[in-house]
Design a protein around this motif. Structure first.
Motif, PDB file in Angstrom:
ATOM      1  N   LEU A 179       0.823  -1.217   0.000  1.00  0.00           N
ATOM      2  CA  LEU A 179       0.000   0.000   0.000  1.00  0.00           C
ATOM      3  C   LEU A 179       0.856   1.266   0.000  1.00  0.00           C
ATOM      4  N   ILE A 180       2.019   1.190   0.614  1.00  0.00           N
ATOM      5  CA  ILE A 180       2.943   2.331   0.571  1.00  0.00           C
ATOM      6  C   ILE A 180       3.452   2.522  -0.866  1.00  0.00           C
ATOM      7  N   LEU A 181       3.717   1.402  -1.547  1.00  0.00           N
ATOM      8  CA  LEU A 181       4.187   1.477  -2.931  1.00  0.00           C
ATOM      9  C   LEU A 181       3.077   1.865  -3.906  1.00  0.00           C
ATOM     10  N   GLN A 182       1.830   1.536  -3.574  1.00  0.00           N
ATOM     11  CA  GLN A 182       0.681   1.812  -4.438  1.00  0.00           C
ATOM     12  C   GLN A 182      -0.417   2.536  -3.648  1.00  0.00           C
ATOM     13  N   PRO A 183      -0.180   3.753  -3.180  1.00  0.00           N
ATOM     14  CA  PRO A 183      -1.175   4.439  -2.347  1.00  0.00           C
ATOM     15  C   PRO A 183      -2.492   4.716  -3.062  1.00  0.00           C
ATOM     16  N   ALA A 184      -2.491   4.743  -4.392  1.00  0.00           N
ATOM     17  CA  ALA A 184      -3.729   4.995  -5.147  1.00  0.00           C
ATOM     18  C   ALA A 184      -4.770   3.901  -4.897  1.00  0.00           C
ATOM     19  N   TRP A 185      -4.319   2.708  -4.521  1.00  0.00           N
ATOM     20  CA  TRP A 185      -5.273   1.616  -4.235  1.00  0.00           C
ATOM     21  C   TRP A 185      -6.238   1.998  -3.125  1.00  0.00           C
ATOM     22  N   LEU A 186      -5.773   2.830  -2.200  1.00  0.00           N
ATOM     23  CA  LEU A 186      -6.627   3.204  -1.071  1.00  0.00           C
ATOM     24  C   LEU A 186      -7.815   4.068  -1.499  1.00  0.00           C
ATOM     25  N   SER A 187      -7.785   4.575  -2.705  1.00  0.00           N
ATOM     26  CA  SER A 187      -8.932   5.346  -3.201  1.00  0.00           C
ATOM     27  C   SER A 187      -9.880   4.479  -4.029  1.00  0.00           C
TER      28      SER A 187
END
Length: 180
Positions: free
Chosen positions: A77-85
């Protein structure tokens, strides 16, 4: 980002080993519950062995796998923060929360059985055992299908799977009772 696939692979490996522990620990709980119906000598031998087996599975495989799967998930999630949206990720995280609740309940049962406290019947534990299966199916379909996931069919499918699992348990119980 060059390490992304390594992190993802490690996350998946530890999710698999975590689920392996969550699938097997309730089986050991069932055996331990059923051992209580044996004569004193048999019960003691079985109970002592099952305590060792559950303790090793729980402390050497299941807990470390849960922790490592979580750490690698956070790293992803740190590497792909856009997933959190993404809506699918919100739903996946809700299922992960359910998985932690399930894990916590398993831990509570583990501690009780280590202290010779048996509050569940073997049939109740067989039904409880299917909780991790339903969570796994939900998360895998959600992660693979992401936004194309049709929730009406998905929810219906999970309910059908749950009903089939319960029917399977009932059939198994009848066969078992017939063979006694």
């Amino acid at each position: 980002m060059e390490y992304y696939n390594y992190i993802k692979s490690l996350h998946l490996i530890f999710v698999i080993t975590w689920f392996a522990g969550l699938f097997y620990i309730p089986r050991l709980f069932i055996y331990h519950i059923e051992a209580q119906n044996k004569n004193d000598g048999e019960r003691k031998i079985l109970s002592d062995q099952l305590k060792i087996m559950t303790k090793r599975l729980w402390t050497i495989i299941t807990w470390p796998s849960a922790i490592l799967a979580t750490l690698f998930a956070v790293w992803l999630l740190i590497l792909q923060p856009a997933w959190l949206s993404q809506p699918w990720m919100h739903i996946k995280l809700a299922f992960v929360l359910l998985l932690f609740i399930y894990h916590g309940k398993c831990h509570q049962i583990f501690k009780q059985q280590q202290n010779n406290i048996f509050k569940w019947t073997s049939n109740q534990m067989r039904l409880f055992n299917e909780g991790s299966t339903l969570i796994l199916f939900s998360v895998v379909f959600l992660v693979i299908l992401k936004s194309t996931f049709n929730w009406i069919f998905g929810v219906a499918g999970i309910f059908v799977l749950g009903i089939l699992l319960m029917l399977g348990i009932k059939v198994y119980k009848r066969i078992r009772n017939k063979n006694k």
